[in-house]
Each structure stands twice: as C-alpha cells, then as structure tokens.
Design a protein around this motif. Structure first.
Motif, PDB file in Angstrom:
ATOM      1  N   THR A 103      27.432  -5.549 -13.244  1.00  0.00           N
ATOM      2  CA  THR A 103      27.651  -4.931 -11.928  1.00  0.00           C
ATOM      3  C   THR A 103      29.077  -4.428 -11.782  1.00  0.00           C
ATOM      4  O   THR A 103      29.317  -3.290 -11.345  1.00  0.00           O
ATOM      5  N   THR A 221      23.415  -6.972  -8.355  1.00  0.00           N
ATOM      6  CA  THR A 221      23.019  -5.604  -8.705  1.00  0.00           C
ATOM      7  C   THR A 221      22.690  -4.777  -7.468  1.00  0.00           C
ATOM      8  O   THR A 221      22.775  -3.540  -7.510  1.00  0.00           O
ATOM      9  N   ASN A 222      22.335  -5.432  -6.363  1.00  0.00           N
ATOM     10  CA  ASN A 222      22.068  -4.704  -5.119  1.00  0.00           C
ATOM     11  C   ASN A 222      23.298  -3.965  -4.612  1.00  0.00           C
ATOM     12  O   ASN A 222      23.181  -2.995  -3.847  1.00  0.00           O
ATOM     13  N   LEU A 224      25.190  -2.057  -6.222  1.00  0.00           N
ATOM     14  CA  LEU A 224      25.218  -0.705  -6.778  1.00  0.00           C
ATOM     15  C   LEU A 224      24.499   0.283  -5.875  1.00  0.00           C
ATOM     16  O   LEU A 224      24.905   1.441  -5.748  1.00  0.00           O
ATOM     17  N   GLN A 225      23.444  -0.173  -5.218  1.00  0.00           N
ATOM     18  CA  GLN A 225      22.734   0.690  -4.281  1.00  0.00           C
ATOM     19  C   GLN A 225      23.567   0.896  -3.024  1.00  0.00           C
ATOM     20  O   GLN A 225      23.603   1.996  -2.447  1.00  0.00           O
ATOM     21  N   ARG A 228      26.069   3.602  -3.198  1.00  0.00           N
ATOM     22  CA  ARG A 228      25.483   4.946  -3.286  1.00  0.00           C
ATOM     23  C   ARG A 228      24.965   5.443  -1.930  1.00  0.00           C
ATOM     24  O   ARG A 228      24.825   6.639  -1.713  1.00  0.00           O
ATOM     25  N   ASP A 229      24.658   4.499  -1.040  1.00  0.00           N
ATOM     26  CA  ASP A 229      24.075   4.858   0.259  1.00  0.00           C
ATOM     27  C   ASP A 229      25.071   5.620   1.135  1.00  0.00           C
ATOM     28  O   ASP A 229      26.276   5.390   1.041  1.00  0.00           O
TER      29      ASP A 229
END
Length: 229
Positions: A103, A221-222, A224-225, A228-229
């Motif tokens: 991550t 790992t969440n 990373l989202q 991007r949001d």
C-alpha cells in the motif's frame, strides 16, 4: 481539495496493535537484571507515559530509572543483555501487516507523500531504520523524540509541516487510540478509522473506534481507493 498526503498511525494500523504483538514482558528481560518480576513490571508499567513523551532517550535510561526506584544497581553486562532482549521483543512488534508495504509503495508511486505519527517509547525510533516500512515513509514523527504526543493538535500540525502540505489535503489513517481521529479532524485532516482485524471477536476495544461515526476502512489497501476518489 485533492489528497496530497496520507499520514498513518503505527500500532494497530501499519503493524498490529502493541499489546497483541508484544504480549507480557519476557521473563528473560527481568531475569537479565536479576530483579523480582512482579515489582519490576509494575514499576515499568507506571513509566509508560514518561517513556511515550520522551523522558528517557535511551533504553538504558528507562531501565535504570526503574532499577533505581527499586534500589537495585545493575552491572554493565546485565544492562547490555536486558537492552538486547527488549529490542528483540520490539522488533517482533514492528512486523508490517501483510498489505502495508504494498500500500505504501503504491501511494508513493502515485505521487502521494506518506507520513507516520506514532505515540511510542524510544525503542521504536531506534529500530525504525531496520524496518521494511522506513524507506516508504517520507516523514516519521515519534512522540518520544518530539516530546509531544497525540492527541495534542500540535503534533498533527507538525506532521503536515514536515510533509509540506496543508491539513485539508491529508488523510489520517488510525485505529482510534487516544481519540486521535477526532482531534485530527478538528485540525483539518480527513480522519479514517481502520477497523482492527487482529481482534478475534471482531469487537473494537478502543472507545473512539466503537463510537466513530466518520469514514472507516477494513484494510490498508482501501486507502488506494480513497486517494483516487
């Protein structure tokens, strides 16, 4: 504002929580000092706050403080052995969670700055350069070195200053100890609770984590989202 940086807590976030990974004080540590186990461990626990805020800048100093309180003098050989055992214990606690290294590497590859903010005794910054996480963190702040600890708002501002970003451009990822998420949010960071997978019964034991009404994630790992949001 676009996310420019992610600041992580250490224990319960990038590595498992300290209590579950370290456990009780090793008998060998106390035996190396030739002192009674229960009196020593009781006094050691009482120095937790002092160690966290940097009253002792070496492992030897923290051990000597407790031994002095017991009226015990230890030899150089005994001290060296005890320090070695203590550091070995802490090394085990600094093992990254399975998704931590990946991550952090992906965050940096994506151009995000990465920070660390940890309440800890001096053993952690001593051993930090050995860890697989050290080269992936742009700025690591340890309470024992700064003599300042969460949830003091100043330490969050310091973390942002070291990274060269505004609080509003930062995520703060933590497990909710010491009401760290609430204060980080008041400072301006976007606080995210990471649910603790090391709890066997699935229940959060930290009050802030149990009561948290803000955003939360189940794994590193969440993150990373989120960037991007």
């Amino acid at each position: 504002m676009k996310v420019q940086a992610v600041i992580f807590d250490l224990f319960g976030t990038l590595v498992d929580d300290f209590a579950s990974s370290v456990g009780q004080m090793p008998t060998a540590f106390v035996e190396a000092l030739a002192v009674p186990y229960e009196p020593f461990t009781q006094l050691w626990r009482q120095t937790s706050e002092m160690r966290t805020i940097g009253a002792f800048q070496t492992v030897e100093a923290s051990i000597k403080h407790v031994c002095d309180a017991m009226g015990v003098q230890v030899t150089t050989e005994q001290m060296t052995k005890a320090v070695e055992i203590r550091l070995q214990q802490i090394r085990r606690a600094l093992k990254p969670r399975p998704d931590a290294v990946t991550t952090l590497a992906r965050l940096k590859h994506g151009g995000h700055k990465v920070g660390l903010l940890s309440n800890c005794s001096i053993e952690i910054p001593i051993l930090w350069p050995e860890t697989a996480l050290a080269n992936l963190i742009d700025s690591a702040i340890f309470s024992s070195q700064e003599r300042l600890k969460k949830p003091d708002p100043r330490i969050y501002h310091l973390a942002c200053e070291r990274l060269g970003v505004e609080p509003e451009a930062c995520l703060y990822i933590a497990d909710g100890e010491n009401h760290e998420l609430t204060v980080a949010a008041k400072v301006g960071l976007h606080s995210i609770l990471i649910r603790n997978p090391s709890r066997d019964d699935g229940k959060e034991v930290l009050r802030e984590a149990r009561e948290w009404q803000g955003d939360s994630i189940d794994s590193l790992t969440n993150v990373l989202q989120l960037v991007r949001d």
